[in-house]
Design an enzyme around this catalytic site. Structure first.
Site, PDB file in Angstrom:
ATOM      1  N   LYS A   1       8.128  16.590 -13.216  1.00 34.73           N
ATOM      2  CA  LYS A   1       8.356  15.148 -12.973  1.00 34.73           C
ATOM      3  C   LYS A   1       7.104  14.576 -13.596  1.00 34.73           C
ATOM      4  O   LYS A   1       7.585  13.501 -14.002  1.00 34.73           O
ATOM      5  CB  LYS A   1       8.787  14.955 -11.759  1.00 34.73           C
ATOM      6  CG  LYS A   1      10.096  15.764 -11.204  1.00 34.73           C
ATOM      7  CD  LYS A   1      10.478  14.848 -10.054  1.00 34.73           C
ATOM      8  CE  LYS A   1      11.780  15.864  -9.537  1.00 34.73           C
ATOM      9  NZ  LYS A   1      12.316  15.214  -8.204  1.00 34.73           N
TER      10      LYS A   1
ATOM     11  N   LYS B   1      16.310  26.203 -15.822  1.00 30.31           N
ATOM     12  CA  LYS B   1      17.311  25.980 -14.817  1.00 30.31           C
ATOM     13  C   LYS B   1      18.384  24.886 -15.251  1.00 30.31           C
ATOM     14  O   LYS B   1      17.814  24.052 -15.919  1.00 30.31           O
ATOM     15  CB  LYS B   1      16.700  25.656 -13.467  1.00 30.31           C
ATOM     16  CG  LYS B   1      16.099  24.505 -13.188  1.00 30.31           C
ATOM     17  CD  LYS B   1      15.926  24.147 -11.716  1.00 30.31           C
ATOM     18  CE  LYS B   1      15.498  22.647 -11.668  1.00 30.31           C
ATOM     19  NZ  LYS B   1      15.552  22.205 -10.398  1.00 30.31           N
TER      20      LYS B   1
ATOM     21  N   LYS C   1      20.257  18.507 -12.739  1.00 27.40           N
ATOM     22  CA  LYS C   1      21.028  17.096 -12.944  1.00 27.40           C
ATOM     23  C   LYS C   1      20.395  16.361 -13.991  1.00 27.40           C
ATOM     24  O   LYS C   1      20.971  15.470 -14.452  1.00 27.40           O
ATOM     25  CB  LYS C   1      20.485  16.598 -11.725  1.00 27.40           C
ATOM     26  CG  LYS C   1      21.256  17.174 -10.651  1.00 27.40           C
ATOM     27  CD  LYS C   1      21.118  16.279  -9.129  1.00 27.40           C
ATOM     28  CE  LYS C   1      20.106  17.023  -8.441  1.00 27.40           C
ATOM     29  NZ  LYS C   1      19.932  16.557  -6.961  1.00 27.40           N
TER      30      LYS C   1
END
Ligand code: TYM
Length: 335
Positions: free
Chosen positions: A115, A197, A200
């Site tokens: 992130k 993966k 979102k």
């Protein structure tokens, strides 16, 4: 233990649109656990603001997520569904646990590294201590079991380490939680890059199936899924795209990967992808229909939000008081 049952806690972020990965890796496993466990499922809106959010959008998404929990089959009368921000104990315990967590531990968290790379202009302290808030979520309810996808395992390990460290100093204060990982679907991969993966926050909309995608979109995304040129449907590491589609199909139908391989023996990728699309549609369509009905019933949802926040707050306060006393905060003077 609450009401003679072990305690289960899990949560999801109200950031972005939920994907099939969130559903198969977590939400689907949450349904029907309430007979065995006292279940708390939180909409973790406090975690969401570690990256910038539009306030109106976050508020709406948090509510939508709560309705998705119910639409997925989690009975709000038998499970505690609530917003994290409605129970102040999460933030209060997180502060205390911050003082029992080492910088080096947080530095190792792969989700933080990912992130931080994606939001290089906003590497805030909240993003860094995010796993401590997650530990507080879990420990506040003295959870025995935490159902999550594989990507959350590192955070759960940290939670256990922090809880054990605290218990080592003050005695048996926290229950040490165990992860509960589903047999299939615990790591659903991107349809466009099976090495990543399904997420979102993926910029490519074809990489993820969203829970609210209509049937045509779901079918199109499945048909376009990246596979290989092996032309055989086998469940093995060398064919990550096909393996991911087998995971999705098997998780949606309840069949084992071996059964799926037998079912499609000798068939082409086109037929298999269509079958995967149909299986996903048959799982998501009823969820979408229930969701549409719930969205019309404002007062019912408001009632659940109010009652469950009180119930969660009550349980949280018990742990928090105990922890505050252990670390040496003075008792409140009551008149
Ligand atoms: P979040 O919101 O990213 O994801 C919610 C749940 O979905 C699972 N998941 C997946 N499972 C399989 N395949 C995928 N591609 C996939 N993507 C996501 C996640 O493992 C998770 O179980 N930090 C957490 C939220 C949280 C939490 C908690 C969870 C906050 N406090 C306490 C458990 C207990 C998160 O961001 O999940």
């Amino acid at each position: 233990m609450i009401n003679g049952k072990k305690v289960l806690f899990s949560g999801m972020q109200a950031t972005g649109s939920l994907t099939l990965g969130n559903y198969l890796g977590a939400l689907k496993n949450w349904v029907n656990l309430c007979d065995e466990y006292e279940c708390f499922y939180s909409v973790v809106d406090m975690h969401s603001i570690t990256v910038r959010q539009d306030p109106a959008v976050l508020r709406q998404r948090a509510r939508n997520l709560l309705m998705i929990y119910i639409a997925a089959g989690i009975d709000p009368e038998k499970n505690c569904l609530y917003y994290q921000s409605h129970v102040s104990g999460h933030a209060e315990l997180a502060w205390i646990l911050n003082c029992f967590t080492y910088m080096g531990e947080l530095n190792r968290m792969t989700q933080f590294k990912d992130k931080a790379a994606r939001h290089a202009d906003n590497i805030n302290a909240g993003l860094f201590t995010y796993p401590v808030l997650m530990a507080a979520d879990i420990l506040l309810y003295q959870a025995d079991v935490v159902p999550v996808g594989i990507d959350q395992m590192q955070h759960l390990e940290l939670t256990r380490d922090v809880a054990q460290r605290f218990n080592g100093v003050y005695g048996d204060v926290f229950t040490i939680p165990e992860a509960y990982i589903g047999k299939v679907g615990a790591k659903i991969m991107s349809l466009q890059d099976p090495a990543k993966k399904m997420s979102k926050s993926d910029e490519n909309p074809n990489a993820s199936i969203y829970l609210m995608d209509d049937p045509d979109t779901i079918m199109r995304k499945c048909r376009r899924a990246v596979t290989d040129s092996e032309a055989q449907i086998l469940y093995r590491e060398e064919q990550p795209g096909i393996r991911n589609l087998i995971d999705i199909y098997s998780s949606c139908t309840g069949k084992t990967p071996d059964e799926v391989v037998k079912e499609f023996d000798g068939k082409g990728y086109g037929d298999f992808k269509t079958a995967v699309g149909e299986a996903v549609i048959s799982v998501l369509k009823p969820l979408q229909e229930r969701y549409a009905k719930l969205a019309e019933d404002k007062s019912y949802i408001d009632g659940i939000i109010k009652e469950n926040a009180e119930k969660a707050g009550h349980t949280a306060a018990r742990t928090l008081r105990k922890v505050q006393r252990k670390v040496g905060f003075p008792d409140r003077i009551r008149s």
